[in-house]
Design an enzyme around this catalytic site. Structure first.
Site, PDB file in Angstrom:
ATOM      1  N   TYR A 143      -4.137  -3.179 -10.356  1.00 16.83           N
ATOM      2  CA  TYR A 143      -4.023  -2.877  -8.930  1.00 16.83           C
ATOM      3  C   TYR A 143      -3.071  -3.846  -8.224  1.00 16.83           C
ATOM      4  O   TYR A 143      -2.185  -3.436  -7.464  1.00 16.83           O
ATOM      5  CB  TYR A 143      -5.423  -2.933  -8.310  1.00 16.83           C
ATOM      6  CG  TYR A 143      -5.465  -2.680  -6.833  1.00 16.83           C
ATOM      7  CD1 TYR A 143      -5.325  -1.393  -6.327  1.00 16.83           C
ATOM      8  CD2 TYR A 143      -5.653  -3.724  -5.941  1.00 16.83           C
ATOM      9  CE1 TYR A 143      -5.368  -1.160  -4.957  1.00 16.83           C
ATOM     10  CE2 TYR A 143      -5.700  -3.500  -4.575  1.00 16.83           C
ATOM     11  CZ  TYR A 143      -5.558  -2.213  -4.091  1.00 16.83           C
ATOM     12  OH  TYR A 143      -5.601  -1.993  -2.743  1.00 16.83           O
ATOM     13  N   SER A 189       0.792  -1.242   0.000  1.00 18.40           N
ATOM     14  CA  SER A 189       0.000   0.000   0.000  1.00 18.40           C
ATOM     15  C   SER A 189       0.813   1.274   0.000  1.00 18.40           C
ATOM     16  O   SER A 189       0.255   2.357  -0.174  1.00 18.40           O
ATOM     17  CB  SER A 189      -0.928   0.030   1.213  1.00 18.40           C
ATOM     18  OG  SER A 189      -1.908  -0.974   1.105  1.00 18.40           O
TER      19      SER A 189
END
Lengths: 309, 309, 309, 309
Positions: free
Chosen positions: B194, B69
């Protein structure tokens, strides 16, 4: 963290006042109690206090107004100074991610409010301060008088009574937390303390001076220590992440300073090491923050380059 | 905002590494995909990069790890540089107040995620970057290579495949937002982008350098401008209020710097105008942040006095 | 539980049709897929089937329409007949207390949907039926054909395709439950089965006959047993408490019969031991139930005194 | 709906009592107030009353116990008889889908509780009855005395005081609804009425008789009318869908009768047109319903075939 060049704050404030005057749209005053609903949204004042107590101002900067939730920042600091880290067993320090009165997360988290600045959290902090001092609102008033040098600063009993008359939701919050064992004071007494505290009247000058310890890393106006350097930093952190209801992210994005707003239309803000600010204008946006107040702080950081980011 | 005295970062890093080594308890690695679950929690590295590109390090600071992240901060900056304020029609910038995968607020707020750093928000930002560039993950890799000067920095396809194999919840989020019209890319293609992006491997040195534009007020390593000064400040603000999952308030309170963590155990942090940091240690706390990483950053701000508050 | 006097259903139906014709306001057809949005809200049909297979009707009672969620009652019965009580490890049987697509409670309850009639629950039941038979939608079609005696009863592939094209939210639900391990079929295959099943076209006559086993305490049209007496009672209980989306309480209050509605405008209802009903009119209320359909069932229980309460 | 064969209830009750006695596991008494926590879980009683007032019983069927939430069914009926449909502007009639004290849905639905049987809803109904009669609890006591023929039936003031001493959560609910304008009585007065009402002591025989109007389609013991046939049906519908906290679906599935439980361990149930039942045993399951009570009702419907489905 800085040894910055001197900034002339007065011309900055004059520029901001001119910009705000030219700006249409002021929002609407808080309408949940009559005393606030009658406020004149054309009023605007702003003050900047330097760490040495020099204070600059513009507009209605010496006009007392209803501080409301701004007091939550001072109550937090006073309680933290007395109770230290143990306070965090009663209240969290995470942004709430919901409108400021929400009971939802309170239920999911067993009566521990997310942070000291949502109403539930402020009730818990007031409960702790009252337990530690026997007179939460009196302790707060004495502190604000001492730091601002304004011995006339006082409660507005009519506002406190009006809050109490419309206080069903705060009563619900308090009883709900009491059902989890997270409130010790009898709820009617706690509510009286809470509403009295919110009713304090002070001016931009008073509040900019009173918040000075947050720019002075915990040192009070008389040179004594209220908070350690680390604690002062922590209060600033909570103000930045939680100080403006459900708009904390937006406030950090636009203004970039620790701040605490109230539905009376006031906002205090801190540039650590440099200065404290207070702005007031009673018209609010949908999230309960002063429209002209946020705009003025936004202009301030743009004009001066002072921002924590 | 500062013209600070030069700080010798290397002794500070050495001190931190010694402190961390003496500290028991490292948490547990992320266990939702096998590739991360096998990580050695005794690993620890930390790097500091000055705005001019000088970089200091300690421990495993040159060891590539799974950025996860952390990449969300870079994807946000890249998308903001291309799309500007219009991005905020697709994603908010308020702290989420819930665990990072929650669908609840997404449903209450009609498919608009609260901020760019919860998974739903990162999917939206990736969707925008993919729409604007045709290759979101490739754009990100090119940027990180350029800023870090490390041409070998690359995806770990095994990790990306593992993420995809355990990606039902991200698929749910993406389809859910698509049902509100807030995703334009076909969902399977978006998920591939992603997961690939999250699989990027980089070292503390790479990431401290690559984040340099956030300390340089938007200026890239080659002197060109990625973001305006205001936009760079805004990315820092979002990192401070939303960068560490449901622990943003706690991180601000303890560390007091804009930061972004990843479940690979890395955290980047920014001292605006002064330096960027990256720390890595794979053991996580219950909220998904590196235990040793947060402790090291806490030590850093204590030892140096560098904090935004 | 009764040995009631014979009732002449035809005059009752004629009376109801006249009352409905005189009644203004029909609601609006479902508009999320074009095939349903074009429905003519002036259409109205109603059928009553006695346990021996005698069927009465009025209006458009032989006109096939899109059964949609009505099929969930049949899928539940078929799955229960094959899997028994073990089914309830995958899905609950409590009313949902939220709009029929909500993800909120699904998240709180770890991917176990509240009941078989919210979309999430129906996906789980379909998943189980598909695992047990290899062809959930084919099994359902065969059952409806056999019970209604209508060999032409079939899927509407255009409607199924249209559902799939607007199926992002159901995809989100399925992936979300898959992330909790509560879906075994690959999600795209499951969705195909689910949408095909919802696309079945049948008339009021067909459905009143096909539901006959619920009035016959589990016995099929050919005299064989689908469900035990206890299981048939249980399906009726789930229909009464959960069969009409977020209006189950209101439906029980007004109609007082187990029922299952669909956004195609159909509703089936059961008077245990006495008869089964199906009514159809495409205009829906805000909670997704046929306006004229609920009104007609309300009239039916008032005129006949048949109600479970 | 039936003209059924006469059933000999006494042998059925004897059989049930024997079955229950042989069954291990009784759950635990409610522990939130001392008066209930001391209850003996080995106690068991059950009564059946026929519409003509004949009553059968077994075990502790003449032993008074704390009725608690069972009274909510009677308060609802009394208020509905006085206020009619207008009551539903203040409270809904949909199952709550959440534990019985939840504030969450109350907040989403602007202070209108989902149904009359969750605590919030019962507070609203009591508020209405108190407004209409000036003495809600006295009205209720008079009704129960008249219907049961037991002039000694009375409040247990020690239990009421104990409830009040642990009543923070109900106070929170009441103040919360007052903040939405959905409570008219001053909250302390309302709570006193509410707790007094819950403290009523009655036996299985008393309650089976007192509920008789629900089997007699609204007709009181003296032949006068309390509710219309339609209203009586409606109260039964609300009991079936909402009468057993968060287990209404499960209760309908297993028992298949309208019922209302209380944390004192009692449950009343209705076979419309045939009989009313009351069972008592103080040990509760996790959802607050009597373990032996639910089991006994389950046995009753199995042995007699009496179920609404």
């Amino acid at each position: 963290m800085s040894t910055a060049v001197a900034l002339a704050f007065q011309p900055v404030l004059d520029q901001i006042a001119a910009d705000i005057a030219a700006r249409p749209g002021r929002g609407r005053p808080a309408d949940y109690i009559p005393a606030l609903a009658e406020a004149d949204t054309s009023r605007f004042g702003m003050a900047v206090a330097e760490p040495d107590g020099t204070v600059y101002g513009v507009g209605d900067w010496r006009q007392p107004f209803s501080t409301q939730s701004i007091t939550k920042a001072f109550t937090l600091a006073l309680t933290l100074s007395l109770e230290g880290e143990a306070l965090w067993e009663h209240v969290g320090r995470e942004p709430s991610g919901n409108p400021f009165n929400s009971l939802v997360q309170l239920e999911y988290e067993n009566g521990i409010p997310r942070n000291p600045f949502i109403n539930a959290g402020a009730l818990v902090v007031t409960d702790r301060l009252h337990a530690l001092t026997g007179d939460a609102s009196g302790t707060l008033r004495a502190f604000l008088r001492a730091e601002s040098g304004n011995a006339d600063l006082d409660f507005d009993h009519a506002v406190a009574a009006s809050e109490a008359a419309h206080g069903d939701r705060n009563a619900a919050l308090a009883y709900f937390m009491a059902s989890y064992g997270n409130i010790g004071t009898p709820v009617p007494e706690l509510l009286e303390q809470y509403f009295r505290q919110c009713s304090l009247e002070a001016s931009c000058a008073d509040l900019a001076l009173a918040a000075g310890f947050l720019a002075r890393h915990g040192i009070r106006a008389d040179g004594s220590s209220l908070l350690t350097r680390s604690e002062a930093k922590q209060v600033n952190a909570v103000m930045l992440t939680c100080g403006t209801y459900d708009a904390a992210g937006d406030f950090a994005y636009r203004v970039g300073l620790p701040g605490k707003s109230g539905v009376g239309g006031g906002i205090i803000a801190v540039v650590p090491g440099r200065c404290t600010l207070c702005v007031w204008s009673p018209g609010l946006d949908q999230r309960g923050n002063s429209v002209a107040g946020v705009a003025a702080l936004d202009r301030f950081t743009t004009l001066t380059g002072l921002s924590v980011f």
